[in-house]
Design an enzyme around this catalytic site. Structure first.
Site, mmCIF file in Angstrom:
data_model
loop_
_atom_site.group_PDB
_atom_site.id
_atom_site.type_symbol
_atom_site.label_atom_id
_atom_site.label_comp_id
_atom_site.label_asym_id
_atom_site.label_seq_id
_atom_site.Cartn_x
_atom_site.Cartn_y
_atom_site.Cartn_z
ATOM 1 N N LYS A 1 43.623 36.659 41.875
ATOM 2 C CA LYS A 1 42.712 37.231 42.864
ATOM 3 C C LYS A 1 42.554 38.738 42.738
ATOM 4 C CE LYS A 1 43.903 37.348 47.274
ATOM 5 N NZ LYS A 1 44.054 37.000 48.703
ATOM 6 N N LEU B 1 50.792 44.848 48.063
ATOM 7 C CA LEU B 1 51.068 43.414 47.960
ATOM 8 C C LEU B 1 50.011 42.761 47.071
ATOM 9 C CD1 LEU B 1 52.068 42.621 51.650
ATOM 10 C CD2 LEU B 1 53.421 43.629 49.805
ATOM 11 N N TYR C 1 47.190 46.149 50.649
ATOM 12 C CA TYR C 1 46.987 44.849 50.016
ATOM 13 C C TYR C 1 46.081 45.000 48.807
ATOM 14 C CZ TYR C 1 49.038 43.179 54.315
ATOM 15 O OH TYR C 1 49.908 42.975 55.358
ATOM 16 N N ARG D 1 41.453 30.111 47.137
ATOM 17 C CA ARG D 1 40.071 29.988 47.611
ATOM 18 C C ARG D 1 39.065 30.650 46.675
ATOM 19 N NH1 ARG D 1 40.415 31.943 53.701
ATOM 20 N NH2 ARG D 1 42.397 32.869 53.000
ATOM 21 N N THR E 1 54.209 38.020 54.360
ATOM 22 C CA THR E 1 54.066 39.445 54.081
ATOM 23 C C THR E 1 55.370 40.219 54.271
ATOM 24 O OG1 THR E 1 53.256 39.685 56.352
ATOM 25 C CG2 THR E 1 51.603 39.516 54.599
ATOM 26 N N LYS F 1 25.008 51.368 14.344
ATOM 27 C CA LYS F 1 26.382 50.902 14.523
ATOM 28 C C LYS F 1 27.316 51.716 13.642
ATOM 29 C CE LYS F 1 28.413 48.072 12.138
ATOM 30 N NZ LYS F 1 29.491 48.134 11.074
#
Length: 466
Positions: free
Chosen positions: A22, A8, A100, A15, A78, A350
């Site tokens: 998230k 999920l 999750y 938050r 859920t 480089k």
């Protein structure tokens, strides 16, 4: 028995107070959903479904072909999220684990134990549980006298005796796949939030007489769900300790684990020593018997056996066996160092190869170049590789000597065994074993320095217009 997983990952994570979705927030260099997917893959799941919603395209861009996807357009709980996978998994037989995308600390060992118990007992559902010192706000696991799972009671519904229980529901489950999707058809929104809860499937299965088990994880921290930056920091700290412990048990010496950062995908050989302030990131691979640090940052690099890197920054570079780098060197993308090379202080490399046994010891820039074996590049020498529009290449053959403060104006070649005198600006190629001098002949004018000072003083003292 076929194994499947539903992960999920549809939540926005308000938050977190972030523009980044998230499950894409990293823990030890890897997005949280990446940790979870690695874990479920390690259990042998043959099909993995990721439920996406907010930030779907970015989540899919990161996960790529590692999973299949379903979209939860509106987040209604859920149970509703898992139900979105019905068209893909509804006709399958086997075991489905539901996890999750914001629980990065769950381990393969724990999920394997959960699934093994579930399959051995032929359960309809098995709940992953944990014992928490402070279970406030979490659903309690109420067991029967024989230790079986009797019910899950949410915090708001607990009586005094149930509230005192420390074992909680982590929200991670194993299901008989067919029974999972059959039960989801009977889940309703009859609750305060108006959502479809996956926990209701457990109640439905128990009420119809199916076997429901509980498997307790040994480490409660595995169940941490990251919903804000505080929890993200806690997960990061636990993951760092876990990674450091793994490497130390595999033969790596970490002088000060508290100040050493190792990404989740880093590989380190035995008898390598990491000094304080070391950061190893990305897909970095460190060989055996290396000395790294202090205060070095290495990202997406390959470092061969016996190399020494001190107080330097390396990014997308390769370092050969027994080569030394630093202090205070900078290896940029495309830097490839051979064996027993020396790259000293304040040297930048480089998109250049440096052959075995060559030295670039001080204050130099080598960019867009091919440097052969046993070449000495003197202090302050540079390749002038950019004309403001295009990059050009410098080639230095084996056994050449480049004196201090030499400018090599690319494109240019210095032949095998050639010698370029200090202070030269080289604009034409130098043939094998030739000596190149490209500087104005020095002329000394007796007493002229005093004339310059006198003129400067007179100009300074001359009164300006009134």
């Amino acid at each position: 028995m076929k194994r499947m997983a539903v992960v999920l990952a549809a939540g926005q994570g308000k938050r977190m107070k972030s523009k980044l979705y998230k499950v894409l927030h990293p823990v030890c260099e890897k997005p949280m959903v990446g940790h979870v997917l690695d874990t479920v893959k390690a259990t042998g799941c043959q099909r993995i479904i990721v439920v996406v919603g907010h930030g779907a395209e970015k989540v899919k861009a990161y996960v790529g072909q590692e999973a299949e996807y379903v979209l939860q357009e509106t987040q209604l709980g859920t149970g509703h999220a898992v139900k979105q996978a019905k068209d893909l998994l509804g006709g399958e037989e086997g075991t489905t684990v539901v996890a999750y995308g914001d629980t990065p600390l769950i381990t393969p060992e724990t999920l394997k134990g959960l699934m093994a118990l579930h399959e051995e007992r032929q359960a309809s559902a098995t709940v992953l549980t944990a014992v928490m010192d402070n279970p406030a706000g979490l659903g309690r696991i109420i067991r029967s006298e024989d230790g079986g799972l009797m019910k899950i009671v949410e915090q708001k519904d607990c009586n005094a005796e149930e509230a005192a229980v420390l074992e909680i529901n982590t929200g991670i489950y194993c299901f008989d796949n067919a029974k999972l999707f059959a039960a989801l058809e009977n889940v309703t929104q009859n609750n305060m939030q108006g959502e479809y809860y996956l926990t209701d499937v457990i109640s439905i299965l128990r009420e119809q007489g199916d076997l429901v088990l509980a498997f307790q994880t040994k480490d409660a921290s595995e169940s941490i769900g990251v919903n804000d930056r505080l929890a993200l920091s806690e997960a990061e700290g636990i993951m760092r300790q876990r990674i450091n412990r793994h490497h130390m048990l595999n033969g790596v010496t970490i002088i000060d684990p508290a100040s050493t950062y190792i990404g989740a995908d880093v590989i380190i050989g035995t008898d390598t020593v990491l000094y304080p302030g070391t950061f190893l990131k990305g897909k970095t691979v460190i060989g055996d018997n290396c000395l790294i640090g202090p205060s070095s940052e290495i990202e997406d690099c390959q470092v061969m056996d016996g190399a020494v890197i001190k107080q330097s920054v390396l990014n997308q570079a390769q370092v050969g066996a027994r080569t030394t780098v630093g202090p205070f060197a900078y290896l940029r993308p495309g830097a490839v160092l051979g064996e027993e090379v020396k790259i000293g202080d304040f040297v930048e490399i480089k998109n250049a190869t440096i052959g075995d046994g060559s030295k670039v010891s001080h204050l130099s820039y080598i960019g867009d170049a091919s440097v052969g074996k046993n070449v000495n590049v003197g202090c302050g020498a540079i390749t002038v590789n950019y004309d403001g529009y295009n990059k050009a290449k410098t080639t230095i053959a084996d056994d050449a000597f480049i004196g201090s403060n030499v400018n090599l104006i690319a494109p240019v070649t210095v032949g095998k065994g050639a010698f370029v005198v200090a202070g030269s600006t080289i604009t034409r190629s130098v043939s094998e074993n030739d000596l190149a001098i490209a500087r104005v002949r020095q002329e000394n004018k007796p007493g002229y320095a005093e004339k310059i000072r006198s003129r400067a003083k007179a100009k300074k003292d001359k009164p300006g217009p009134s």
